[in-house]
Design an enzyme around this catalytic site. Sequence first.
Site, short mmCIF file in Angstrom:
data_model
loop_
_atom_site.label_atom_id
_atom_site.label_comp_id
_atom_site.label_asym_id
_atom_site.label_seq_id
_atom_site.Cartn_x
_atom_site.Cartn_y
_atom_site.Cartn_z
CG ASP A 51 -6.97 -2.41 -1.24
OD1 ASP A 51 -7.05 -1.25 -1.69
OD2 ASP A 51 -5.88 -2.92 -0.88
CE LYS A 119 -5.67 0.18 -7.68
NZ LYS A 119 -4.98 0.00 -6.39
CD GLU A 188 -3.33 6.30 -2.75
OE1 GLU A 188 -3.42 5.18 -3.29
OE2 GLU A 188 -3.95 6.62 -1.71
O1 KIV Z 1 -8.39 0.90 -3.33
C1 KIV Z 1 -8.47 1.99 -3.93
O2 KIV Z 1 -9.50 2.66 -3.94
C2 KIV Z 1 -7.29 2.46 -4.64
C3 KIV Z 1 -7.33 3.86 -5.11
C4 KIV Z 1 -7.01 4.76 -4.00
C5 KIV Z 1 -6.44 4.07 -6.28
O3 KIV Z 1 -6.34 1.77 -4.78
#
Ligand code: KIV
Length: 271
Positions: A51, A119, A188
């Site tokens: 996202d 995720k 993160e």
């Molecule tokens: O959205 C994304 O790119 C992420 C990464 C920062 C792990 O969640």
Amino acid sequence: MTGLQDVKKIRLQHLAAAKRAGEKITMLTAYDRPTAAIFDAAGTDLLLVGDSMGNAVLGYANTLPVSLDDCARATRAVAAGAKRALVVSDLPFGSYEASPERCFDSAAVLMKAGAEAVKFEGGARVAPQIALLSGAGIPVMAHLGFTPQSVNTLGGNRVQGRDAASAALLRQDALAVQAAGAFALVLELVPTGLAAEITANLAIPTIGIGAGPGTDGQVLVWTDMAGMSDWAPSFAKRFGEVGAALRSAASAYGQAVRDGAYPDQDHSFPD
Ligand code: KIV
């Protein structure tokens, strides 16, 4: 089992084997077919339809406005470009927090669009969501530390787990997402030592971003990695100057059109 580089199509068991073998896992974000195909051909193990597309390519201030439709469209494009890499798609803000059932319905949209895993952000509070999806055949990558969808409660983009209480919470959450069935965990903006300690205490692989070298793998937002961003966080090393190369190609094209040098005979159809 062979090493990750020899694997023709990345699946969950290859990531688990890489963790056991101490082999590093690579992940990059991708939001469209051409970049997905390029990163896939370069041997990137996982493509994340993050996202982060909100700030990286859609022009939003942060990830909060990103919709499930945005993620589904990008997932379709990335899945079309990926042959070897495992495609993981983010559940956007508002699409999974309220209940496990809501989470399942949103994840199903992304799986039908071509995702091979999803995720989402959070620890113990989303453990029921992780358990339902994992049990229903949807692999879940968890995300802890700085979780961008909570930027307003976390008080900005800040390193998490610096004090004893928040480090303890992070350790607990990491164990909770593993127990609930997550196959991997993104960490993160976490201090190097804490990220390494959590990694050592988990059986599932950790993928770090701004979490030092002690995680099982690394992820970067591709526009930061390749020099396409106006601004990038200090941990995001530039491995290329794609923005400068594009600008130079666009300016050479413009100049050739203005000069009448393009289209020439080789790029026109004879009468
Ligand atoms: O959205 C994304 O790119 C992420 C990464 C920062 C792990 O969640």
